[in-house]
Structure formats: structure tokens, C-alpha cells
Design an enzyme around this catalytic site. Sequence first.
Site: not given
Length: 342
Positions: A79-80, A142, A263
Site C-alpha cells: 500500500e505504501d 495492526d 460482580d
Amino acid sequence: MEPATIESLLSLASTYLKQEKNIKLIEDAYNLAKQQHEGQFRMSGEPYINHPLAVAYMLTEIHAGPSTIAAALLHDVVEDTDISLDYIEKYFGSDVAKIVDGVTKISKLKYMTKEKVLEKSHQKILVAMAKDVRVILVKLYDRLHNMRTLEFQTPEKQKRIAQETLDLYAPLAHRLGMYRLKAELEDLSFKYTNPEEYIRVLNLIKQQKAARDDDIVKMIERLKEILNTNGFKNFDIKGRVKNIYSVCKKMNTKNKEFNEIYDLLALRIIVPTIEDCYHALGLVHGEWTPIPLRFKDYIATPKPNLYQSLHTTVVGLNGKIFEIQIRTYDMDAIAEMGIAAH
């Protein structure tokens, strides 16, 4: 918490991945990710590589396989950077490429608020999960790391990402039975979606922390005595206070004040066999009064996500209410990590 390093990651991975080729796959994935993310930085100012490293390290902590760890290191590369999916497949195999592709597709989904959530987005995520649950594991961790470092984003982005996490990723972790991960995602999200309420309940929990910790210690000591006296050899007992988000949710859904939530204290008894579970349950009920309608047998009828445990709520020492869960060591691994335990 110290940021993960490639040395700490490989050291941890080598405790359960014994084949040299698996360690090499992880090392090669790291080297490519480091090279491709060179010069990229996160909002915090730290080198970008620290993020995939952190995700890979968390997956190694739950003993994920080598392909999953390699994919975690490479999950932002397609993606990057200029690296293609074909390149990943050629050098790291179709397994790693498939996971990276799945994570990339999920990252590109445009999420809407809960009122107008796109059904197709949910469907795509669930389809990805059905095809390969490892895609979801990488995406969940992630998201967890992004939530842990959310303070560096703008307030607007913090709220949006936190809401998305509450609506989508925490329920997904719950669906997979990953309760520890779910609780952390919920609390981190709640801190940004409703900061005033988060701080209010956090302070209420802190105010009585010493007394509560003391109650838990005393109950654990008494439980140990009971189990030892009755011939139990190999067992473990853990105590905790419920997470902030679940306490708030309970207050809202049941319309109760904090001091009416009984509780808050939970104990877990972990034993070797199913027979031991029912034996321990009998001893607990023999010692303390169980609260009616609060007993659940998830061993005989497991939850759809494979969760198994006996749940009971008793009036414990000093009249305090305790939720007690009883399960085997295998059941505990599944309860903590859900499907990841497999």
C-alpha cells in the site's frame, strides 16, 4: 513499553519455530520492510518500521505461524511503497502474499458510522475471515498497535478511529473469542469516544483498588486451601477487576450506579481436566452461597467461538460478590486468545 526490535522478535519466534527456513523468512521480510519504509515516519516521529515490527511481535507472542509474522512485517509495503503483490509472492510465497493482499483490501474499505454502516464492508471482512483467519489476526493486531499510539493523531481522527474500533474490530475480536484483545480494544477506544466517562469510572475503580486487591488475594488464598485439601495437584488461580468499558456498559444497560455493580471482581480457576472443573465447582458452591440464575455451563454447551468454561457468581469473603470461572488449561488458552489458540 520498549519498542520491539528485530532481535527480540527473532529471539521470541525461535522459542517455538524450530526450522531455520522459517526464521529466515521472517528476517527477509523484515529486511525488505525496513528498506522500503526507510525515510517514512509515524505521527509520533518514530521510524515507520517500528509499527510492522510491533504488530509482528504481538503475533509472535500468540505463537502465530511464520507466514503470518512475515505478512505482518510486510502488511503496509504494497500500500505504501512501490513493491507489488507479485514481488511478495515471488520472494515470500503465495501464503504471505495472500495475507498481505487481504490486509491491504480491508485497509482500503471505507468505514461508515454504525447507523449507516455499509453491509458490504462487513461482508467483505467476514468473507476475508472465512477464507483465511490469519488476515483478520494481522488486521486486529495492526489496529491494536494503532490504538495504543492514537494520542499522536488529531482529536477528530482519534474519535473516528476509536468509534470504528468499537463498532467493528472489538466485536470481531469477541466473535473470534479473543477476549484479552477485545477488552484492550474496548478500553482504548472508550478513552477517546467518551473521555469524561472513561476517567470517571477509571477513578472509581482506582479509589477502591487497594481494598479490592486485598479481597482478591484473600479469596485466592482460601481457594488454594480448599483445592489443596481436596487433592488438587496442578492448578492455577487468577484474579482481576473487569475492564472499564464492560463496567460502563453494565452501568448503562442495567441503569445502575458504580457501587451497584456487584460482580466487578472475577476469579479464574484453571485445572487439568474437565472432571476437575466440576469437582472444583462443587467445592466452591460448598464453601460460598451461589447467586441464583448466575450459573452457566459453557463446557457442556460451548459458545460458537469454541469458548468453554463454567461460570458461577457467589457471595464470597466479607459478603463481597465474586464471579468465578472454572476451566482447563486448554480452555483457558482458547478463552484468552480464541481462534488464535488453534
